[in-house]
Design a protein around this motif. Structure first.
Motif, PDB file in Angstrom:
ATOM      1  N   GLU A 177     -19.858 -52.546  -9.543  1.00  0.00           N
ATOM      2  CA  GLU A 177     -21.352 -52.876  -9.944  1.00  0.00           C
ATOM      3  C   GLU A 177     -21.992 -53.478  -8.396  1.00  0.00           C
ATOM      4  O   GLU A 177     -23.109 -53.367  -8.391  1.00  0.00           O
TER       5      GLU A 177
ATOM      6  N   ARG B 145     -20.780 -44.684 -11.354  1.00  0.00           N
ATOM      7  CA  ARG B 145     -21.560 -45.118 -12.383  1.00  0.00           C
ATOM      8  C   ARG B 145     -20.864 -44.359 -13.508  1.00  0.00           C
ATOM      9  O   ARG B 145     -20.874 -45.046 -14.873  1.00  0.00           O
TER      10      ARG B 145
ATOM     11  N   LEU C  42     -22.992 -50.580  -6.303  1.00  0.00           N
ATOM     12  CA  LEU C  42     -24.331 -49.919  -7.092  1.00  0.00           C
ATOM     13  C   LEU C  42     -25.520 -50.831  -6.824  1.00  0.00           C
ATOM     14  O   LEU C  42     -26.383 -50.119  -6.548  1.00  0.00           O
TER      15      LEU C  42
END
Length: 419
Positions: free
Chosen positions: A210, A161, A213
């Protein structure tokens, strides 16, 4: 033993570090340079050491060369879509373990591409800064311990991140760096190949990261970043509203936009690439319409957007009646750094209220200039082709331009792209 390009890069980086650590007024004498160095705060010295480490000590290893020789393991969206979720969360562990092996390889490939740039281009401070971002990312990713449990996975996800945040401005930085270096570039095809590969690689890395996540969160109709019931009209409407606000903020009015065709089409897709491509295309159409109808804005022709959906792909046609692309410019619109920004000579745009709107630092929706870097269309075309599709345009000089975005479905019924 360092490769020639690696050693040249270190020389370039060291020189830049020395310049950045000395202000202009201290450069004339060696004693003044010593005083400046002594004046550095502990924090500044630590930052300089970290930067030096990322550039020099890491290049003293053969790790990047070894990893860059490994092939990419590219996944199809169908694999991501149907890999499923396990009640015990092991799907998140498997995802992290895949990224742990794959991301260093992809980053190493990009570092190798930076090494291949002409020396004077690679020494541009902005391009060098992006290069160093990739080196630092490789260092962090490759030294992270194997992901074997959920505690390690949480730390790994936090690092990923942070890296995504560190790299969020890379496209703008590359645009600035290559614009500054343009006069030194003799082979435009080399630049195009580098930018196409770097920008699409970045897109792929970000989608994979992404997606991982997003697996941590349960969102209705989503598997990671894949929207299993994406309503294309809603995505387009969102960017129409954005374009209208931005156009109204810049020009004092916004053309009307008509949406037609298969407006109820719903299918699984990854929305994030569309969130880059669509605003670029819609802004272009609105700008052309606005600038060609300054005398009678209330009677400006509509921008027309048509959706066509079938079992193989979906097509979005964006048409404007903004005068078309001049013959001499038509072959250049997909070149990086080609832009028609500033081509409108009407004083209502270049001076007075419109000029102030165009040139001021905008605090309105979107911020910044509405156009000007010349990265929008070529990047959108590169993204579309990376996604297994096409971006083409037809222009009728004196009338307007139609842009066609065609992308394949990812539901597994037909062969799709690989990330």
């Amino acid at each position: 033993m360092l490769h020639g390009k690696s050693s040249r890069f270190i020389l370039c980086s060291r020189s830049l570090l020395q310049v950045q650590n000395l202000s202009a007024e201290h450069l004339p004498t060696a004693s003044a340079a010593v005083n400046v160095t002594r004046a550095l705060t502990t924090l500044e010295q630590a930052e300089a050491r970290e930067r030096n480490r990322s550039v020099t000590s890491f290049y003293n290893q053969s790790a990047i060369d070894a990893v860059s020789e490994k092939p990419l393991v590219r996944l199809s969206p169908t694999t991501l879509l149907y890999s499923g979720k396990s009640p015990d969360g092991n799907h998140i562990l498997r995802s992290a373990q895949y990224l742990h092996k794959e991301l260093p390889v992809r980053v190493a490939h990009r570092i190798l591409a930076f090494r291949g740039l002409p020396f004077i281009v690679g020494c541009n401070p902005t391009i060098l800064q992006v290069h160093e971002l990739y080196i630092r990312a490789f260092h962090l990713l490759s030294e992270f311990p194997p992901v074997t449990d959920f505690d390690t996975e949480q730390k790994y996800s936090a690092m990923v991140r942070d890296l995504l945040d560190d790299h969020k401005d890379v496209v703008t930085m590359l645009a600035e760096g290559f614009k500054e270096s343009r006069r030194h570039i003799k082979d435009e095809s080399l630049v195009r190949k580098f930018l196409d590969n770097t920008l699409t690689s970045r897109l792929g890395i970000r989608m994979l990261a992404e997606h991982h996540l997003a697996l941590h969160h349960d969102r209705p109709y989503h598997v990671g970043i894949i929207n299993t019931q994406m309503q294309l009209r809603k995505v387009i409407d969102n960017w129409i509203d954005f374009g209208k606000r931005l156009c109204d903020h810049k020009y004092g009015y916004a053309p009307n936009v008509k949406l037609k065709g298969h407006v109820n089409a719903t299918f699984p897709y990854i929305q994030s690439p569309l969130d880059y491509i669509l605003p670029e295309l819609i802004k272009n159409a609105m700008r052309a319409t606005a600038e060609s109808n300054l005398d009678n804005p209330m009677n400006a022709p509509d921008v027309s957007i048509t959706i066509a959906n079938n079992d193989t792909d979906f097509i979005i046609k964006i048409g404007d009646r903004g005068g078309g692309i001049p013959h001499q410019n038509f072959g250049k619109v997909f070149q990086y750094h080609f832009t028609t920004s500033g081509s409108c000579t009407d004083e209502r745009v270049t001076r007075g209220l419109f000029g102030e709107m165009m040139n001021a630092d905008q605090q309105g929706p979107g911020g910044g200039p509405m156009h000007g870097f010349g990265f929008g269309l070529p990047t959108s075309k590169a993204y579309a082709e990376y996604l297994g599709g096409t971006l083409t345009l037809q222009s009728m000089q004196g009338i307007g331009t139609d842009v066609y975005l065609r992308l394949r479905h990812i539901d597994g019924k037909v062969e799709s792209f690989r990330i």
